[in-house]
Design a protein around this motif. Structure first.
Motif, short mmCIF file in Angstrom:
data_model
loop_
_atom_site.label_atom_id
_atom_site.label_comp_id
_atom_site.label_asym_id
_atom_site.label_seq_id
_atom_site.Cartn_x
_atom_site.Cartn_y
_atom_site.Cartn_z
N GLY A 1 -18.73 -2.65 29.34
CA GLY A 1 -19.66 -1.84 30.12
C GLY A 1 -20.29 -2.58 31.29
N ILE A 2 -19.57 -3.56 31.82
CA ILE A 2 -20.12 -4.34 32.96
C ILE A 2 -19.37 -3.98 34.24
N PRO A 3 -20.05 -3.35 35.22
CA PRO A 3 -19.40 -2.98 36.48
C PRO A 3 -18.81 -4.20 37.20
N TYR A 4 -17.65 -3.98 37.82
CA TYR A 4 -16.91 -5.08 38.46
C TYR A 4 -16.41 -4.66 39.83
N THR A 5 -16.18 -5.64 40.68
CA THR A 5 -15.68 -5.38 42.03
C THR A 5 -14.19 -5.04 41.98
N GLY A 6 -13.74 -4.32 42.99
CA GLY A 6 -12.31 -4.05 43.15
C GLY A 6 -11.82 -2.88 42.33
N PRO A 7 -10.51 -2.60 42.46
CA PRO A 7 -9.92 -1.45 41.79
C PRO A 7 -10.05 -1.48 40.26
N GLY A 8 -9.94 -0.30 39.66
CA GLY A 8 -10.07 -0.16 38.22
C GLY A 8 -8.82 -0.57 37.46
N VAL A 9 -8.76 -0.18 36.20
CA VAL A 9 -7.70 -0.62 35.28
C VAL A 9 -6.32 -0.17 35.77
N LEU A 10 -6.16 1.12 35.99
CA LEU A 10 -4.82 1.65 36.30
C LEU A 10 -4.31 1.14 37.65
N ALA A 11 -5.13 1.23 38.68
CA ALA A 11 -4.69 0.80 40.02
C ALA A 11 -4.35 -0.69 40.00
N SER A 12 -5.17 -1.48 39.30
CA SER A 12 -4.91 -2.93 39.24
C SER A 12 -3.58 -3.19 38.54
N ALA A 13 -3.34 -2.49 37.43
CA ALA A 13 -2.11 -2.73 36.66
C ALA A 13 -0.88 -2.29 37.45
N ILE A 14 -0.96 -1.16 38.12
CA ILE A 14 0.21 -0.71 38.90
C ILE A 14 0.47 -1.68 40.05
N ALA A 15 -0.60 -2.05 40.76
CA ALA A 15 -0.42 -2.91 41.93
C ALA A 15 0.16 -4.28 41.56
N MET A 16 -0.07 -4.70 40.33
CA MET A 16 0.47 -6.00 39.90
C MET A 16 1.99 -5.95 39.77
N ASP A 17 2.52 -4.73 39.64
CA ASP A 17 3.96 -4.56 39.47
C ASP A 17 4.53 -3.96 40.75
N LYS A 18 5.24 -4.78 41.52
CA LYS A 18 5.72 -4.33 42.83
C LYS A 18 6.67 -3.14 42.72
N ALA A 19 7.50 -3.11 41.69
CA ALA A 19 8.45 -2.01 41.55
C ALA A 19 7.72 -0.71 41.23
N MET A 20 6.76 -0.78 40.31
CA MET A 20 6.01 0.42 39.94
C MET A 20 5.22 0.93 41.15
N THR A 21 4.63 0.02 41.89
CA THR A 21 3.89 0.38 43.10
C THR A 21 4.79 1.14 44.08
N LYS A 22 6.01 0.62 44.26
CA LYS A 22 6.94 1.25 45.21
C LYS A 22 7.35 2.64 44.71
N ARG A 23 7.50 2.79 43.40
CA ARG A 23 7.85 4.12 42.86
C ARG A 23 6.75 5.12 43.19
N VAL A 24 5.50 4.70 43.04
CA VAL A 24 4.38 5.61 43.33
C VAL A 24 4.35 5.94 44.82
N TRP A 25 4.54 4.94 45.65
CA TRP A 25 4.54 5.18 47.11
C TRP A 25 5.68 6.12 47.50
N LEU A 26 6.88 5.83 46.99
CA LEU A 26 8.03 6.66 47.35
C LEU A 26 7.83 8.11 46.91
N HIS A 27 7.25 8.27 45.74
CA HIS A 27 7.00 9.62 45.23
C HIS A 27 6.07 10.38 46.18
N ASN A 28 5.21 9.66 46.86
CA ASN A 28 4.26 10.29 47.77
C ASN A 28 4.71 10.18 49.23
N GLY A 29 5.97 9.87 49.44
CA GLY A 29 6.54 9.89 50.79
C GLY A 29 6.11 8.74 51.67
#
Ligand SMILES: Nc1ncnc2c1ncn2[C@@H]1O[C@H](COP(=O)(O)OP(=O)(O)O)[C@@H](O)[C@H]1O
Ligand SMILES: [Mg+2]
Length: 322
Positions: A87-115
Protein backbone atom coordinates in the motif's frame (compact mmCIF):
# COMPACT_ATOMS: atom_id res chain seq x y z
CA UNK A 1 7.99 26.24 -0.07
CA UNK A 2 10.35 23.52 1.16
CA UNK A 3 8.45 22.97 4.42
CA UNK A 4 5.26 22.50 2.42
CA UNK A 5 6.88 19.87 0.18
CA UNK A 6 7.97 18.05 3.30
CA UNK A 7 4.37 18.04 4.50
CA UNK A 8 2.95 17.07 1.12
CA UNK A 9 5.15 14.01 0.67
CA UNK A 10 5.88 12.82 4.23
CA UNK A 11 8.60 10.19 4.63
CA UNK A 12 10.01 9.27 1.23
CA UNK A 13 12.13 6.25 0.29
CA UNK A 14 14.44 6.49 -2.71
CA UNK A 15 14.87 2.92 -3.95
CA UNK A 16 18.19 2.39 -5.68
CA UNK A 17 20.96 -0.15 -6.14
CA UNK A 18 19.04 -3.39 -6.34
CA UNK A 19 19.86 -6.77 -7.84
CA UNK A 20 19.83 -6.22 -11.61
CA UNK A 21 22.70 -6.02 -14.09
CA UNK A 22 22.11 -2.25 -14.09
CA UNK A 23 22.92 -1.84 -10.39
CA UNK A 24 25.83 0.51 -11.06
CA UNK A 25 23.72 2.94 -13.10
CA UNK A 26 20.96 2.76 -10.50
CA UNK A 27 23.40 3.73 -7.74
CA UNK A 28 24.18 6.90 -9.70
CA UNK A 29 20.53 7.60 -10.57
CA UNK A 30 19.43 7.16 -6.97
CA UNK A 31 22.21 9.29 -5.50
CA UNK A 32 21.16 12.12 -7.81
CA UNK A 33 17.47 11.78 -7.00
CA UNK A 34 18.08 11.56 -3.24
CA UNK A 35 20.21 14.68 -3.22
CA UNK A 36 17.70 16.58 -5.36
CA UNK A 37 14.73 15.67 -3.16
CA UNK A 38 16.62 16.50 0.03
CA UNK A 39 17.66 19.84 -1.45
CA UNK A 40 13.95 20.67 -1.74
CA UNK A 41 13.42 20.01 1.96
CA UNK A 42 11.80 16.60 1.38
CA UNK A 43 12.33 13.96 4.08
CA UNK A 44 13.96 11.49 1.66
CA UNK A 45 15.96 8.42 2.70
CA UNK A 46 18.06 5.95 0.69
CA UNK A 47 16.79 2.36 0.52
CA UNK A 48 18.66 -0.43 -1.29
CA UNK A 49 16.43 -3.48 -1.84
CA UNK A 50 19.56 -5.61 -2.36
CA UNK A 51 20.34 -5.14 1.32
CA UNK A 52 16.95 -4.68 2.97
CA UNK A 53 13.57 -6.37 2.86
CA UNK A 54 10.80 -4.35 1.26
CA UNK A 55 8.68 -5.14 4.32
CA UNK A 56 10.82 -2.59 6.19
CA UNK A 57 9.29 0.14 4.04
CA UNK A 58 5.94 -0.52 5.69
CA UNK A 59 7.39 -1.18 9.13
CA UNK A 60 9.23 2.14 9.01
CA UNK A 61 6.13 3.94 7.78
CA UNK A 62 7.35 5.30 4.47
CA UNK A 63 4.58 7.37 2.87
CA UNK A 64 5.75 6.99 -0.74
CA UNK A 65 8.76 5.84 -2.73
CA UNK A 66 10.75 7.05 -5.70
CA UNK A 67 11.86 4.08 -7.82
CA UNK A 68 15.38 4.73 -9.15
CA UNK A 69 16.04 1.06 -9.92
CA UNK A 70 16.58 -0.19 -13.46
CA UNK A 71 15.97 -3.60 -15.01
CA UNK A 72 14.80 -6.73 -13.26
CA UNK A 73 13.29 -6.53 -9.77
CA UNK A 74 12.92 -2.76 -10.12
CA UNK A 75 11.43 -1.88 -13.48
CA UNK A 76 9.65 -5.11 -14.39
CA UNK A 77 6.44 -5.01 -12.34
CA UNK A 78 7.60 -7.30 -9.54
CA UNK A 79 8.60 -4.42 -7.25
CA UNK A 80 5.45 -2.53 -8.27
CA UNK A 81 3.39 -5.58 -7.21
CA UNK A 82 5.11 -5.72 -3.83
CA UNK A 83 4.46 -2.00 -3.28
CA UNK A 84 0.79 -2.51 -4.19
CA UNK A 85 0.64 -5.23 -1.52
CA UNK A 86 2.26 -2.90 1.01
CA UNK A 87 0.00 0.00 0.00
CA UNK A 88 2.90 2.39 -0.60
CA UNK A 89 2.49 4.74 -3.61
CA UNK A 90 5.41 4.65 -6.05
CA UNK A 91 6.70 6.65 -9.00
CA UNK A 92 6.34 5.46 -12.59
CA UNK A 93 4.04 3.02 -14.34
CA UNK A 94 2.03 0.38 -12.48
CA UNK A 95 2.32 -3.41 -12.41
CA UNK A 96 0.95 -4.32 -15.83
CA UNK A 97 2.57 -1.55 -17.88
CA UNK A 98 5.93 -2.17 -16.18
CA UNK A 99 5.75 -5.92 -16.83
CA UNK A 100 4.76 -5.54 -20.48
CA UNK A 101 7.38 -2.88 -21.16
CA UNK A 102 10.08 -5.14 -19.74
CA UNK A 103 9.31 -7.61 -22.53
CA UNK A 104 10.16 -6.07 -25.91
CA UNK A 105 8.22 -8.69 -27.89
CA UNK A 106 5.06 -8.31 -25.79
CA UNK A 107 5.34 -4.52 -26.05
CA UNK A 108 5.57 -4.76 -29.84
CA UNK A 109 2.51 -7.04 -29.98
CA UNK A 110 0.49 -4.44 -28.06
CA UNK A 111 1.73 -1.62 -30.29
CA UNK A 112 1.06 -3.56 -33.49
CA UNK A 113 -2.42 -4.44 -32.31
CA UNK A 114 -3.07 -0.72 -31.95
CA UNK A 115 -1.60 0.19 -35.33
CA UNK A 116 1.61 1.76 -34.00
CA UNK A 117 4.73 1.31 -36.15
CA UNK A 118 7.47 -0.99 -34.82
CA UNK A 119 9.89 -3.08 -36.91
CA UNK A 120 8.62 -6.50 -38.02
CA UNK A 121 9.96 -9.31 -35.81
CA UNK A 122 9.92 -13.04 -35.14
CA UNK A 123 10.74 -15.06 -32.06
CA UNK A 124 13.74 -17.38 -32.49
CA UNK A 125 14.45 -20.92 -31.31
CA UNK A 126 17.50 -23.18 -31.69
CA UNK A 127 15.76 -24.97 -34.57
CA UNK A 128 14.41 -21.86 -36.37
CA UNK A 129 14.32 -21.84 -40.18
CA UNK A 130 17.09 -19.24 -40.59
CA UNK A 131 16.63 -18.83 -44.33
CA UNK A 132 12.94 -18.10 -43.91
CA UNK A 133 13.68 -15.54 -41.18
CA UNK A 134 16.28 -13.72 -43.28
CA UNK A 135 13.87 -13.73 -46.19
CA UNK A 136 11.02 -12.30 -44.15
CA UNK A 137 12.96 -9.60 -42.28
CA UNK A 138 15.66 -8.91 -44.85
CA UNK A 139 19.35 -8.43 -44.10
CA UNK A 140 20.87 -6.93 -42.12
CA UNK A 141 18.67 -7.72 -39.14
CA UNK A 142 18.96 -7.38 -35.38
CA UNK A 143 18.95 -10.30 -32.94
CA UNK A 144 18.28 -9.41 -29.33
CA UNK A 145 17.02 -10.82 -26.04
CA UNK A 146 13.39 -9.84 -25.46
CA UNK A 147 13.94 -8.59 -21.93
CA UNK A 148 15.46 -5.29 -21.09
CA UNK A 149 18.81 -4.78 -19.43
CA UNK A 150 20.40 -7.41 -21.63
CA UNK A 151 21.97 -5.20 -24.26
CA UNK A 152 25.06 -7.41 -24.33
CA UNK A 153 23.18 -10.08 -26.22
CA UNK A 154 22.34 -7.78 -29.16
CA UNK A 155 23.90 -8.46 -32.59
CA UNK A 156 23.52 -6.90 -36.01
CA UNK A 157 23.46 -9.84 -38.42
CA UNK A 158 24.49 -9.38 -42.04
CA UNK A 159 24.47 -12.97 -43.37
CA UNK A 160 22.16 -15.98 -42.90
CA UNK A 161 25.15 -18.03 -41.77
CA UNK A 162 25.72 -15.69 -38.82
CA UNK A 163 22.14 -16.06 -37.52
CA UNK A 164 22.52 -19.22 -35.39
CA UNK A 165 25.57 -17.76 -33.65
CA UNK A 166 23.74 -14.48 -32.94
CA UNK A 167 20.82 -16.50 -31.57
CA UNK A 168 23.17 -18.49 -29.30
CA UNK A 169 24.75 -15.25 -28.06
CA UNK A 170 21.36 -13.68 -27.17
CA UNK A 171 20.11 -16.96 -25.65
CA UNK A 172 22.88 -16.72 -23.05
CA UNK A 173 21.05 -13.72 -21.60
CA UNK A 174 17.41 -14.64 -22.01
CA UNK A 175 15.11 -17.55 -22.83
CA UNK A 176 13.13 -15.28 -25.16
CA UNK A 177 15.14 -14.14 -28.19
CA UNK A 178 13.84 -12.17 -31.14
CA UNK A 179 14.99 -11.17 -34.61
CA UNK A 180 13.91 -7.72 -35.74
CA UNK A 181 14.05 -5.92 -39.09
CA UNK A 182 16.96 -3.48 -39.12
CA UNK A 183 16.05 0.19 -39.48
CA UNK A 184 18.81 2.26 -40.98
CA UNK A 185 18.57 5.91 -40.04
CA UNK A 186 18.34 8.42 -37.22
CA UNK A 187 18.12 7.26 -33.64
CA UNK A 188 15.89 9.23 -31.25
CA UNK A 189 14.59 8.91 -27.74
CA UNK A 190 11.74 10.84 -26.15
CA UNK A 191 10.41 10.99 -22.58
CA UNK A 192 6.77 11.28 -21.53
CA UNK A 193 5.52 12.63 -18.18
CA UNK A 194 2.06 12.32 -16.68
CA UNK A 195 -0.96 10.06 -16.95
CA UNK A 196 -3.87 9.59 -19.35
CA UNK A 197 -5.11 12.80 -20.94
CA UNK A 198 -2.58 14.82 -18.96
CA UNK A 199 0.44 12.94 -20.26
CA UNK A 200 2.81 15.05 -22.35
CA UNK A 201 5.93 14.33 -24.36
CA UNK A 202 9.11 16.23 -23.54
CA UNK A 203 11.58 17.39 -26.22
CA UNK A 204 13.07 14.68 -28.45
CA UNK A 205 16.76 13.76 -27.99
CA UNK A 206 18.74 12.79 -31.09
CA UNK A 207 21.59 10.32 -30.62
CA UNK A 208 24.43 10.76 -33.08
CA UNK A 209 27.00 7.97 -33.12
CA UNK A 210 30.55 8.89 -34.19
CA UNK A 211 30.22 6.70 -37.24
CA UNK A 212 27.34 7.19 -39.65
CA UNK A 213 27.14 3.40 -39.81
CA UNK A 214 25.44 1.49 -37.08
CA UNK A 215 28.06 0.46 -34.55
CA UNK A 216 26.87 -0.77 -31.23
CA UNK A 217 30.33 -0.77 -29.69
CA UNK A 218 30.87 2.87 -30.67
CA UNK A 219 27.51 3.98 -29.48
CA UNK A 220 27.84 2.73 -25.96
CA UNK A 221 31.55 2.86 -25.35
CA UNK A 222 32.71 5.94 -27.18
CA UNK A 223 32.91 9.44 -25.75
CA UNK A 224 32.23 10.73 -29.22
CA UNK A 225 28.54 9.88 -29.15
CA UNK A 226 26.61 13.15 -29.28
CA UNK A 227 23.22 13.79 -27.79
CA UNK A 228 21.32 16.63 -29.41
CA UNK A 229 18.52 18.25 -27.45
CA UNK A 230 16.89 20.26 -28.94
CA UNK A 231 16.98 17.58 -31.61
CA UNK A 232 17.24 20.04 -34.53
CA UNK A 233 14.52 18.09 -36.32
CA UNK A 234 12.06 20.14 -38.40
CA UNK A 235 9.25 21.20 -35.99
CA UNK A 236 6.66 19.04 -37.78
CA UNK A 237 8.84 15.95 -37.44
CA UNK A 238 9.59 16.69 -33.77
CA UNK A 239 5.81 16.88 -33.18
CA UNK A 240 5.20 13.68 -35.13
CA UNK A 241 7.72 11.78 -32.97
CA UNK A 242 6.31 13.25 -29.75
CA UNK A 243 2.77 12.27 -30.78
CA UNK A 244 3.86 8.74 -31.66
CA UNK A 245 5.72 8.30 -28.38
CA UNK A 246 2.76 9.67 -26.43
CA UNK A 247 0.48 7.11 -28.12
CA UNK A 248 2.95 4.31 -27.45
CA UNK A 249 2.87 5.32 -23.76
CA UNK A 250 -0.90 5.58 -23.48
CA UNK A 251 -1.45 2.32 -25.35
CA UNK A 252 0.59 0.47 -22.74
CA UNK A 253 -1.24 2.23 -19.91
CA UNK A 254 1.85 3.97 -18.56
CA UNK A 255 1.65 6.67 -15.93
CA UNK A 256 4.24 8.81 -14.16
CA UNK A 257 6.95 8.67 -16.77
CA UNK A 258 8.79 6.58 -19.37
CA UNK A 259 11.17 7.10 -22.29
CA UNK A 260 10.68 5.50 -25.69
CA UNK A 261 13.42 4.69 -28.22
CA UNK A 262 12.65 5.36 -31.88
CA UNK A 263 14.48 4.76 -35.18
CA UNK A 264 13.61 6.82 -38.24
CA UNK A 265 14.07 5.05 -41.57
CA UNK A 266 16.38 7.25 -43.67
CA UNK A 267 14.68 6.15 -46.88
CA UNK A 268 11.18 7.45 -46.19
CA UNK A 269 11.38 9.22 -42.79
CA UNK A 270 8.98 6.65 -41.30
CA UNK A 271 9.53 6.39 -37.52
CA UNK A 272 9.54 2.98 -35.78
CA UNK A 273 9.19 2.39 -32.05
CA UNK A 274 11.87 0.08 -30.63
CA UNK A 275 11.05 -0.11 -26.93
CA UNK A 276 9.90 1.89 -23.93
CA UNK A 277 11.84 2.20 -20.68
CA UNK A 278 9.62 2.62 -17.61
CA UNK A 279 12.36 3.53 -15.12
CA UNK A 280 14.83 5.54 -17.19
CA UNK A 281 18.28 6.62 -16.04
CA UNK A 282 18.49 9.66 -13.78
CA UNK A 283 22.24 10.21 -13.66
CA UNK A 284 23.58 13.68 -14.39
CA UNK A 285 24.27 12.51 -17.97
CA UNK A 286 20.95 10.75 -18.49
CA UNK A 287 18.60 11.59 -21.32
CA UNK A 288 15.37 12.33 -19.44
CA UNK A 289 17.00 15.07 -17.31
CA UNK A 290 18.60 16.41 -20.52
CA UNK A 291 15.23 16.59 -22.27
CA UNK A 292 13.54 18.10 -19.21
CA UNK A 293 16.24 20.79 -19.07
CA UNK A 294 15.47 21.71 -22.69
CA UNK A 295 11.83 22.09 -21.64
CA UNK A 296 12.96 24.48 -18.87
CA UNK A 297 12.56 21.97 -16.04
CA UNK A 298 15.48 21.56 -13.63
CA UNK A 299 16.62 18.15 -12.39
CA UNK A 300 15.15 19.02 -8.97
CA UNK A 301 11.81 20.08 -10.42
CA UNK A 302 11.68 16.87 -12.45
CA UNK A 303 12.28 14.73 -9.35
CA UNK A 304 9.59 16.62 -7.40
CA UNK A 305 7.07 16.29 -10.24
CA UNK A 306 7.71 12.55 -10.53
CA UNK A 307 7.32 12.12 -6.77
CA UNK A 308 4.09 14.12 -6.82
CA UNK A 309 2.65 11.67 -9.36
CA UNK A 310 3.48 8.63 -7.19
CA UNK A 311 0.40 6.42 -7.04
CA UNK A 312 -1.03 2.94 -6.55
CA UNK A 313 -2.89 0.98 -9.26
CA UNK A 314 -5.38 -0.31 -6.76
CA UNK A 315 -7.67 1.58 -4.42
CA UNK A 316 -8.93 -0.34 -1.38
CA UNK A 317 -12.60 -1.13 -1.88
CA UNK A 318 -14.74 1.28 0.23
CA UNK A 319 -16.80 -1.52 1.83
CA UNK A 320 -13.86 -3.80 2.60
CA UNK A 321 -13.96 -5.47 6.02
CA UNK A 322 -11.91 -8.29 7.59
N1 LIG B 1 15.61 -2.91 -35.26
C1 LIG B 1 16.67 -2.13 -35.07
N2 LIG B 1 17.19 -1.40 -36.11
C2 LIG B 1 18.26 -0.61 -35.92
N3 LIG B 1 18.90 -0.47 -34.75
C3 LIG B 1 18.45 -1.16 -33.69
C4 LIG B 1 17.31 -2.02 -33.79
N4 LIG B 1 17.09 -2.58 -32.57
C5 LIG B 1 18.04 -2.09 -31.75
N5 LIG B 1 18.87 -1.23 -32.40
C6 LIG B 1 19.99 -0.49 -31.84
O1 LIG B 1 20.38 -1.11 -30.62
C7 LIG B 1 20.13 -0.25 -29.50
C8 LIG B 1 19.57 -1.03 -28.33
O2 LIG B 1 18.34 -1.64 -28.68
P1 LIG B 1 17.03 -1.50 -27.83
O3 LIG B 1 15.96 -2.28 -28.51
O4 LIG B 1 16.72 -0.07 -27.55
O5 LIG B 1 17.37 -2.29 -26.49
P2 LIG B 1 18.15 -1.90 -25.13
O6 LIG B 1 18.24 -0.39 -25.09
O7 LIG B 1 17.28 -2.46 -24.07
O8 LIG B 1 19.45 -2.59 -25.25
C9 LIG B 1 19.16 0.78 -30.04
O9 LIG B 1 19.29 1.99 -29.30
C10 LIG B 1 19.58 0.93 -31.49
O10 LIG B 1 20.74 1.72 -31.62
MG1 LIG C 1 16.99 1.08 -25.74
Amino acid sequence: MTASLNKEFGKVGVLFGGRSAEREISLMSGAGVLKALQSQGIDAHPFDPAHRSLAELAAEKFDRVFIALHGRYGEDGTLQGALEQLGIPYTGPGVLASAIAMDKAMTKRVWLHNGLPTPDFVMLAADSDWDAIAKRLGLPLIVKPAHEGSTLGLTKVTTVEALPQAYAQAAKFDKAVMAEAFISGMELTCPVLGAGENARALPVVRIVAPDANYDYQNKYFSDETKYLCPSELPPAQEKQIQQLVLESYRTLGCRGWARADVMVNAKDNQPYLLEINTSPGMTSHSLVPMSAATAGMSYEALCVELLRMAALDLQPSPDWKV
